[in-house]
Write an enzyme that holds these catalytic residues in place. Structure first.
Site, PDB file in Angstrom:
ATOM      1  N   HIS A   1      -7.642   0.846  -5.867  1.00  0.00           N
ATOM      2  CA  HIS A   1      -7.624   0.852  -4.532  1.00  0.00           C
ATOM      3  C   HIS A   1      -8.368  -1.153  -5.242  1.00  0.00           C
ATOM      4  O   HIS A   1      -9.706  -1.104  -4.862  1.00  0.00           O
ATOM      5  CB  HIS A   1      -8.656   1.283  -4.165  1.00  0.00           C
TER       6      HIS A   1
ATOM      7  N   CYS B   1     -16.312   3.066   1.219  1.00  0.00           N
ATOM      8  CA  CYS B   1     -15.132   1.866   1.456  1.00  0.00           C
ATOM      9  C   CYS B   1     -14.923   1.703   2.773  1.00  0.00           C
ATOM     10  O   CYS B   1     -13.556   1.033   3.138  1.00  0.00           O
ATOM     11  CB  CYS B   1     -14.217   2.458   0.127  1.00  0.00           C
TER      12      CYS B   1
ATOM     13  N   ARG C   1     -13.964  -6.970   2.915  1.00  0.00           N
ATOM     14  CA  ARG C   1     -12.694  -7.123   2.641  1.00  0.00           C
ATOM     15  C   ARG C   1     -11.460  -8.084   2.938  1.00  0.00           C
ATOM     16  O   ARG C   1     -11.228  -8.964   1.920  1.00  0.00           O
ATOM     17  CB  ARG C   1     -12.151  -5.805   3.369  1.00  0.00           C
TER      18      ARG C   1
ATOM     19  N   ASP D   1     -16.950   8.020  -0.870  1.00  0.00           N
ATOM     20  CA  ASP D   1     -15.893   8.499   0.055  1.00  0.00           C
ATOM     21  C   ASP D   1     -15.104   9.128   0.081  1.00  0.00           C
ATOM     22  O   ASP D   1     -16.112  10.955  -0.409  1.00  0.00           O
ATOM     23  CB  ASP D   1     -14.473   7.497  -1.532  1.00  0.00           C
TER      24      ASP D   1
ATOM     25  N   ARG E   1       1.072  -1.086  -0.053  1.00  0.00           N
ATOM     26  CA  ARG E   1       0.306   0.090  -0.393  1.00  0.00           C
ATOM     27  C   ARG E   1       1.267   1.223   0.233  1.00  0.00           C
ATOM     28  O   ARG E   1       1.936   1.241   0.976  1.00  0.00           O
ATOM     29  CB  ARG E   1      -1.006   0.294   1.599  1.00  0.00           C
TER      30      ARG E   1
ATOM     31  N   GLN F   1     -10.669  -3.250  -2.691  1.00  0.00           N
ATOM     32  CA  GLN F   1     -11.639  -3.080  -1.777  1.00  0.00           C
ATOM     33  C   GLN F   1     -12.481  -3.468  -3.087  1.00  0.00           C
ATOM     34  O   GLN F   1     -14.050  -3.566  -2.789  1.00  0.00           O
ATOM     35  CB  GLN F   1     -11.137  -1.205  -2.107  1.00  0.00           C
TER      36      GLN F   1
HETATM   37  N1  NVA Z   1      -9.269   7.413  -1.382  1.00  0.00           N
HETATM   38  C1  NVA Z   1      -9.296   6.856   0.456  1.00  0.00           C
HETATM   39  C2  NVA Z   1      -9.169   5.106   0.075  1.00  0.00           C
HETATM   40  C3  NVA Z   1      -9.353   5.236   1.885  1.00  0.00           C
HETATM   41  C4  NVA Z   1      -9.358   3.945   1.646  1.00  0.00           C
HETATM   42  C5  NVA Z   1      -7.733   7.478   0.027  1.00  0.00           C
HETATM   43  O1  NVA Z   1      -6.880   7.048  -0.825  1.00  0.00           O
HETATM   44  O2  NVA Z   1      -7.348   8.207   0.723  1.00  0.00           O
HETATM   45  N1   CP Z   2     -11.067   0.725   2.426  1.00  0.00           N
HETATM   46  C1   CP Z   2      -9.328   0.403   3.639  1.00  0.00           C
HETATM   47  O1   CP Z   2      -8.674   0.647   2.477  1.00  0.00           O
HETATM   48  O2   CP Z   2      -9.963   1.178   4.285  1.00  0.00           O
HETATM   49  P1   CP Z   2      -8.558   1.362   5.113  1.00  0.00           P
HETATM   50  O3   CP Z   2      -7.945   2.208   4.562  1.00  0.00           O
HETATM   51  O4   CP Z   2      -8.232   1.210   7.005  1.00  0.00           O
HETATM   52  O5   CP Z   2      -7.066   0.452   4.814  1.00  0.00           O
END
Ligand code: NVA
Ligand code: CP
Length: 293
Positions: A112, A248, A276, A207, A85, A115
Site C-alpha cells: 500500500h 491507515c 493521503r 491496522d 486498487r 498510504q
Molecule cells: N490492510 C488493510 C488496509 C486498508 C487500507 C486492507 O488491505 O484491507
Molecule cells: N487507508 C486507506 O487506504 O483507506 P481506504 O481503504 O478507505 O481507501
C-alpha cells in the site's frame, strides 16, 4: 444545519487555484472498496482541473469479457494515468506494462505504497524529521501496510519494528529486499512478538486484523492478535508521553485499537487520512507533470 465545524488544521491552498491537470484524465480502477484512496485521488486530480473517471470492476468488462492486458491497452490510449486498487500485485505491474502510461498502486494484497507516504508526512509534521525515529507496527505483520512501511522506513532511515505473533511475521523475501536499503540509511529493522519492544517508540501503528479479501480468517486472527491490541496501557508502555498513534483506517474500534486511543489526544489518524490527499497530489504531479511542486 448541524454543528459541524471544519478543523482549522486542514491544509489547503489558501484560496489559490492551480490547474496543473487541466486537460488530463485519470482512470480509477477498483476491485476492492475504498474511501480515502478513492477520494484522495479524485479530489486531488479534480481540484487541479483534471478529469478522474471511477471504474469499478463491477461495471466494466475487465475480468468478465476482457483480459487485464487488453483493458490496459485500451486505457493507455484514452487516459493520462491509471490508479489501480485490487488483489494481485502482478495486476498493477501488468497494467503498467501494457498501458504505457503512469500507473499508481492504490493498494494490493502485498503493498500500500501511497498510504505510507502520508504516514511519513504525518511523522515529519509531528517531529520535524523522520530519520532516526522509532516506528512500531503492532498487529498483522505480514499485511500490505506493514510491508510497505518496512520498505519506506528502510529507505528513509527510520527504525522500524514489527510486533506480531510469529505466525504472522513478514516473509524473508521482503526482509532480504529491505536489508540493503536499511544498511545504506542506518535503519534498524526488528521483527518480534515481544510487546516490550514498544519502549521508546515515537509512533505506534496498527491496522485491521483481517484485511480485505481475508474475511474468512477473521476469527483466527482475532484469537492470535487480541494480545496485540493498541490500548492506553500499550501507549504508556512506550514511556513517551509524546508518542503518537497512527492507523491507515478504516479501523475496527475495540479490536486492533481501543476507542480512547484512536479518538484520543495521542492519535494522528485524522491528519494521516488528510495527508493521503496531499501526498497523492504530489506523486501525481511528479509522475504526470514531472515536478512535485
Ligand atoms: N490492510 C488493510 C488496509 C486498508 C487500507 C486492507 O488491505 O484491507
Ligand atoms: N487507508 C486507506 O487506504 O483507506 P481506504 O481503504 O478507505 O481507501
Amino acid at each position: 444545519m448541524g454543528t459541524f465545524k471544519k478543523s482549522k488544521k486542514v491544509k489547503n491552498s489558501g484560496g489559490k487555484v492551480h490547474l496543473r491537470f487541466t486537460g488530463k484524465t485519470l482512470a480509477l480502477l477498483f476491485e476492492k472498496r475504498s474511501t480515502r484512496t478513492r477520494c484522495a485521488f479524485e479530489t486531488a486530480f479534480g481540484e487541479e482541473g483534471g478529469h478522474p473517471v471511477f471504474l469499478s470492476t463491477q461495471d466494466i468488462q475487465l475480468g468478465v469479457k476482457e483480459s487485464l492486458e487488453d483493458t490496459a491497452r485500451v486505457l493507455g490510449r484514452m487516459f493520462t494515468a491509471i490508479q489501480f486498487r485490487g488483489f494481485k500485485q502482478s495486476a498493477v505491474e501488468t497494467l503498467a506494462k501494457y498501458s504505457g502510461i503512469p500507473v499508481f498502486n492504490g493498494l494490493t494484497d502485498d503493498y500500500h505504497p501511497t498510504q505510507v507516504l502520508a504516514d511519513i508526512q504525518t511523522l515529519e509534521e509531528n517531529f520535524g524529521d523522520s530519520w532516526g525515529k522509532k516506528l512500531c507496527f503492532v498487529g498483522d505483520g505480514r499485511n500490505n501496510v506493514a510491508r510497505s512501511l518496512m520498505v519506506i522506513c528502510s529507505k528513509l532511515g527510520i527504525n522500524f519494528s514489527v510486533i506480531t505473533p510469529g505466525s504472522l511475521n513478514p516473509d524473508k523475501v521482503l526482509l532480504d529486499k529491505c536489508k540493503p536499503f536499511a544498511e545504506a540509511t542506518g535503519a534498524k529493522i526488528t521483527v518480534t512478538s515481544d510487546l516490550a519492544e514498544v519502549k521508546g517508540a515515537d509512533a505506534l501503528y496498527t491496522d485491521v486484523w483481517a484485511s480485505m479479501g481475508e474475511e474468512a480468517k477473521k476469527e483466527e486472527r482475532a484469537r492470535l492478535l487480541k494480545p496485540f491490541q493498541v490500548n492506553q496501557a500499550l501507549m504508556d508502555k512506550t514511556g513517551r508521553k509524546d508518542c503518537i498513534f497512527l492507523h491507515c483506517l478504516p479501523a475496527v474500534k475495540g479490536e486492533e485499537v481501543t476507542k480512547d486511543v484512536i479518538d484520543g489526544p495521542q492519535s494522528r489518524a485524522w491528519d494521516e487520512a488528510e495527508n493521503r490527499k496531499h501526498t497523492i497530489k504530489a506523486i501525481m504531479l511528479a509522475a504526470i507533470n514531472g515536478t512535485a511542486d
